[in-house]
Design a protein around this motif. Structure first.
Motif, short mmCIF file in Angstrom:
data_model
loop_
_atom_site.label_atom_id
_atom_site.label_comp_id
_atom_site.label_asym_id
_atom_site.label_seq_id
_atom_site.Cartn_x
_atom_site.Cartn_y
_atom_site.Cartn_z
N TYR A 79 0.82 -1.21 0.00
CA TYR A 79 0.00 0.00 0.00
C TYR A 79 0.85 1.25 0.00
O TYR A 79 0.35 2.36 -0.13
N ASP A 80 2.17 1.08 0.15
CA ASP A 80 3.08 2.22 0.02
C ASP A 80 4.50 1.69 -0.19
O ASP A 80 5.11 1.18 0.76
N PRO A 81 5.05 1.79 -1.41
CA PRO A 81 6.39 1.22 -1.67
C PRO A 81 7.48 1.87 -0.82
O PRO A 81 8.55 1.29 -0.64
N ALA A 82 7.21 3.09 -0.28
CA ALA A 82 8.23 3.79 0.51
C ALA A 82 8.33 3.22 1.93
O ALA A 82 9.27 3.53 2.65
N ILE A 83 7.37 2.42 2.35
CA ILE A 83 7.39 1.85 3.70
C ILE A 83 7.90 0.41 3.62
O ILE A 83 7.32 -0.42 2.90
N ALA A 84 8.96 0.14 4.36
CA ALA A 84 9.63 -1.15 4.24
C ALA A 84 8.73 -2.33 4.66
O ALA A 84 8.94 -3.45 4.23
N SER A 85 7.72 -2.06 5.49
CA SER A 85 6.94 -3.18 6.03
C SER A 85 5.83 -3.63 5.09
O SER A 85 5.11 -4.57 5.38
N THR A 86 5.64 -2.95 3.95
CA THR A 86 4.51 -3.33 3.09
C THR A 86 4.93 -4.28 1.98
O THR A 86 5.81 -3.97 1.20
N GLY A 87 4.31 -5.40 1.94
CA GLY A 87 4.41 -6.35 0.83
C GLY A 87 5.82 -6.61 0.35
O GLY A 87 6.77 -6.69 1.12
#
Lengths: 250, 253
Positions: free
Chosen positions: B78-86
């Motif tokens: 849901y946000d490529p800039a956040i390391a915890s997503t997907g």
């Protein structure tokens, strides 16, 4: 023209035995993979759309995703109808659909070919009309009542395997092979975006993608109950002779 | 002598098997989706072949009214800039964070491969191309669905603008969330296959793949890649991760 005498000599015909086991194997694969698919999103809806941000029709308390999804606060879409919103899903749910979906569709092909062969041969040979559908005048309230009463008392009626079938047996088999099994195929393909694009009438018949998914689940429930009763009746009325009749015939 | 011949032929057999399994394992440059000997993937290819031969290549998915738009969760990355997503790629995530801070003014979509004019498009360039708006149903492999309005450029218009060559057979997509996938030309040239920059009348939200995502309406949701950065037109099938990762490549069902 098949008669009872002929059945006693030859048992289940070869095509009945072949399609029975082909469909039985496919149904087991479909039940197993289908439950795995259901566990990924154990919520049911009515209509075209339904998701975690929408109210479900009902939920099945099954698997690790039941009531565990975490979402961010909802942001409304400015132009959507009242309340249409989005939210970010904050954690990846349990999901085994990589193999479960592909196994389901592999099983579905075997199921489709087996069912198509069964229904075609069943119609052409007269098997369906002569053995599965009640005869004229056979389906009366008192006959049905008697057959139900006979099944509620032990010992269970245990005629030799195969036709002629009792009234309850006929009605059950007819419900399964003419209604529940074809309904699984039709509601299943309605969920396919490519097939629904080709035949959008499927969406109208079943009321939408999510309605088709819900009916797929109801039909599955009927088939699962049938399977339990079917196995129980075989166990209660001479499993060895039933199995022999369905494997080698006579 | 007989033994020697047997050994030789056995050695030949082993050599033959090894080289053919090496062919199976490369997965690159195939003309068909590879199966890696997996029965499930053979079933996927059978479904692909059957759907392509039994269904019309030009059938359109149903389009809905604005009043039928529903809520839609943003799943996967849901946000490529956040390391915890997907599926996260730290370097691409940092690049994405910079682009997002600049309201995607410096974002570019690179189109390369079998095109006469490889092009780097800004968002403004893409918005100047022919535009299509469609209200369609997103169907996730998980089982849920949602209806939304998507606005973007038909993929065939973009490929035509770049001078797609006749040898093109697959279109590959690469993204800022470390995903990559490809589609065949029947899907690539379908009128409802668009690269969307608008959703429900506003800019595509981050969670739904800003600034540009694919909408591939006749397949299951995970084929509609979000956060696009590069498109490559190719004449060979490449397994870009789905098949070796244990997922079906074709998802018409």
């Amino acid at each position: 023209m098949s008669t009872t005498g002929e059945f006693e000599r030859r048992g289940h015909s070869r095509w009945v035995r072949l399609t029975h086991w082909m469909i039985a194997l496919a149904v087991l694969v479909l039940l197993y993979s289908g439950v795995a698919i259901l566990m990924v999103h154990p919520r049911f809806y009515w209509g075209q759309a339904g998701n975690d941000l929408m109210r479900p029709l009902f939920e099945v308390p099954l698997g690790p995703n039941y009531h565990t999804q975490q979402f961010s606060a909802q942001t409304p879409f400015l132009t959507g109808p009242g309340g249409a919103a989005t939210a970010d899903r904050l954690a990846e749910p349990w999901n085994q659909n990589g193999w479960a979906r592909s196994l389901h569709f592999l099983g579905a092909w075997a199921f489709l070919f087996g069912l198509a062969a069964y229904l075609t041969l069943g119609t052409l040979t007269g098997h369906a009309r002569q053995r599965l559908l009640p005869r004229r005048g056979e389906l009366t309230g008192s006959a049905l009542g008697q057959d139900i009463k006979a099944h509620l008392t032990l010992p269970m009626p245990a005629p030799p395997p195969g036709a002629p079938y009792g009234l309850l047996q006929k009605l059950t088999y007819a419900l399964i092979v003419f209604i529940a099994l074809p309904l699984m195929v039709l509601t299943g393909v309605t969920m396919s975006p490519a097939i629904a694009a080709n035949w959008p009438v499927l969406l109208d018949i079943f009321g939408g993608t999510q309605s088709a998914r819900t009916l797929h689940f109801f039909s599955f429930s009927v088939i699962a109950m049938f399977l339990l009763v079917h196995l129980m009746m075989i166990a209660l009325t001479g499993p060895v002779r039933h199995l022999r009749a369905m494997i080698v015939g006579a | 002598m007989a033994n020697d011949r047997f050994l030789l032929s056995r050695r030949g057999l082993i050599g033959g098997l090894t080289s053919s399994s090496a062919l199976l394992l490369t997965g690159c440059g195939e003309s068909q989706p590879p199966t890696y000997g997996n029965l499930l993937r053979m079933g996927d290819n059978f479904t692909y072949a059957m759907q392509r031969s039994l269904l019309s290549p030009t059938s359109l998915v149903r389009e809905y009214d604005r009043s039928e738009v529903t809520s839609m969760p943003a799943t996967g990355t849901y946000d490529p800039a956040i390391a915890s997503t997907g599926a996260h790629d730290p370097e691409a995530g940092r690049d994405y964070a910079v682009l997002r801070k600049g309201a995607f003014a410096d974002w570019r979509l690179e189109v390369t491969g079998l095109v006469d004019r490889p092009t780097s498009f800004s968002l403004a360039d893409i918005k100047r191309l022919p535009r299509r708006t469609q209200i369609t149903k997103h169907q996730c492999e998980e089982g849920w669905s949602a209806i939304a309005e998507w606005t973007g450029v038909p993929l065939h218009s973009l490929l035509t603008a770049c001078g797609m060559q006749p040898s093109a057979r697959y279109v590959e997509f690469y993204t800022y969330d470390k995903n990559a996938d490809n589609i065949d030309m029947i899907d690539a040239l379908h009128p409802q296959t668009i690269l969307a920059y608008g959703m429900n009348g506003q800019d595509l939200p981050i969670g739904h793949g800003a600034p540009l995502r694919l909408r591939l309406e006749r397949q299951i949701g995970y084929k509609s890649l979000k956060f696009l950065r590069r498109i490559v037109v190719s004449d060979r099938f490449q397994d870009l991760g789905n098949i070796s990762g244990g997922w079906a490549w074709y998802n018409g069902i």
